[in-house]
Design an enzyme around this catalytic site. Structure first.
Site, mmCIF file in Angstrom:
data_model
loop_
_atom_site.group_PDB
_atom_site.id
_atom_site.type_symbol
_atom_site.label_atom_id
_atom_site.label_comp_id
_atom_site.label_asym_id
_atom_site.label_seq_id
_atom_site.Cartn_x
_atom_site.Cartn_y
_atom_site.Cartn_z
ATOM 1 N N ASP A 65 0.833 5.190 1.895
ATOM 2 C CA ASP A 65 0.178 5.912 2.984
ATOM 3 C C ASP A 65 -0.504 7.155 2.414
ATOM 4 O O ASP A 65 0.091 7.881 1.619
ATOM 5 C CB ASP A 65 1.199 6.329 4.044
ATOM 6 N N ARG A 118 7.989 -9.003 15.238
ATOM 7 C CA ARG A 118 8.340 -7.655 14.776
ATOM 8 C C ARG A 118 7.368 -6.660 15.400
ATOM 9 O O ARG A 118 6.159 -6.898 15.418
ATOM 10 C CB ARG A 118 8.271 -7.573 13.254
ATOM 11 N N HIS A 120 4.760 0.071 -0.025
ATOM 12 C CA HIS A 120 5.527 -0.745 0.915
ATOM 13 C C HIS A 120 4.647 -1.842 1.501
ATOM 14 O O HIS A 120 3.418 -1.819 1.367
ATOM 15 C CB HIS A 120 6.125 0.117 2.034
ATOM 16 N N HIS A 179 0.845 -1.193 0.000
ATOM 17 C CA HIS A 179 0.000 0.000 0.000
ATOM 18 C C HIS A 179 0.879 1.242 0.000
ATOM 19 O O HIS A 179 2.087 1.164 0.225
ATOM 20 C CB HIS A 179 -0.908 0.027 1.237
#
Length: 327
Positions: A202, A267, A257, A200
């Site tokens: 941002d 993570r 990203h 996607h």
């Protein structure tokens, strides 16, 4: 204890991975303490829509404390975490990203920066977490404004705060997100990687990302290929958002990203999204046009934000606002 169910091919998206993941050495690096920072920021935004910052002035012990408290939150029993949800849009969520069918190997907290108390868990540990979040969000806003002012200087436009004033505005629509991607050894299925957070861009102006030392974050280059970003818990990474792409009339490109889940280590990432006030009109800045034709129709941030809620992660959301194809 994290209780996300085992991934199944019916639920999640996989990425074929025939080669070991290698980290790119080409990620632009900007030292915020150096006089050439403004020039390097502009070049990075033009070439990648993404860069790494060092010498940012954020104390590492404060970052580590917040990370530790975040891990404590995500280790709570599922029933306790769900008291802070559902994420509609703010609060605790897991697996489902948005309202339109996107699924990821993830649990998260999505918070607005305009309220001190925007998730409903209470207790001594949670109060400490909430206090650390408040301090961190303030530090992120200050860093964002420093970077945006350097960006304006590098572009040689006035006023210098043309971008940062939108973040400093009391009505700014900035958001803060804490993403947790649990470890899952079962992820090594047929040489494939599991999508933690799908590809996607941002929608905001910029976003500031910081994560622990676990890999998984990737960006897409202009040719459509994906490169893995080396993790660095002491640095921050800056994403150009769709709104900044429009304001620069396509000179800067928002970076596509994604996150691939890690089978061995969890993570944890924290992202500060710099959104303008809902009523702000987003359009190419006249000072950057210089007789060029506008590539985008004007829209308010509210209009664009609303359109993102009706789209899938991977959609080209700016496509509906393009006058002519951005190159």
């Amino acid at each position: 204890m994290v209780l996300l169910s085992k991934p199944t091919s019916e639920q999640y998206t996989y990425v074929r991975n025939n080669m070991p993941i290698t980290f790119s050495s080409s990620i632009p690096l900007v030292d915020l303490s150096k006089p050439d920072a403004k020039t390097l920021i502009v070049k990075a935004c033009e070439d990648f829509g993404f860069f790494k910052v060092i010498n940012h002035g954020i104390p590492l012990d404060a970052i580590s404390q917040l990370e530790s408290e975040a891990f404590k939150f995500f280790s709570l029993p599922q029933t306790e975490k769900e008291k802070a949800g559902p994420a509609n849009p703010f609060g605790y969520g897991n697996k489902r990203i948005g309202l339109n069918g996107d699924i990821g190997w993830i649990e998260y907290l999505l918070l607005t920066t305009n309220q001190d108390h925007n998730f409903s868990l209470y207790g001594e540990d949670i109060d400490k977490f909430r206090g650390l979040l408040k301090d961190y969000k303030c530090a992120m806003r200050n860093m964002a404004c420093e970077i945006l002012d350097l960006m304006a200087e590098g572009l040689k436009i006035q006023p210098k705060n043309v971008f940062s004033k939108l973040v400093m505005d009391k009505q700014s629509d900035c958001l803060f997100r804490v993403n947790h991607y649990p470890a899952c050894p079962e992820l090594a299925i047929n040489g494939e990687n599991l999508i933690g957070f799908g590809e996607h861009t941002d929608p905001q102006i910029i976003s500031i990302l910081r994560s622990n030392n676990t890999s998984g974050f990737q960006i897409s280059l202009r040719d459509g290929s994906w490169i893995s970003v080396p993790p660095d818990h002491s640095s921050f990474f800056i994403n150009v958002g769709d709104s900044l792409q429009v304001m620069t009339n396509g000179r800067f490109k928002s970076v596509r990203h994604r996150v691939l889940a890690n089978g061995i280590d969890p993570r944890l990432s924290m992202i500060y999204f710099c959104g303008p006030p809902l009523s702000e009109k987003i359009a190419p800045l006249p000072s950057l046009m210089k007789g060029k034709e506008s590539l985008y129709k004007e829209f308010t941030w509210f209009e664009y934000k609303s359109s993102t809620y009706g789209s899938r992660l991977a959609d080209n959301r700016l496509g509906n606002y393009e006058r002519i194809a951005a190159t």
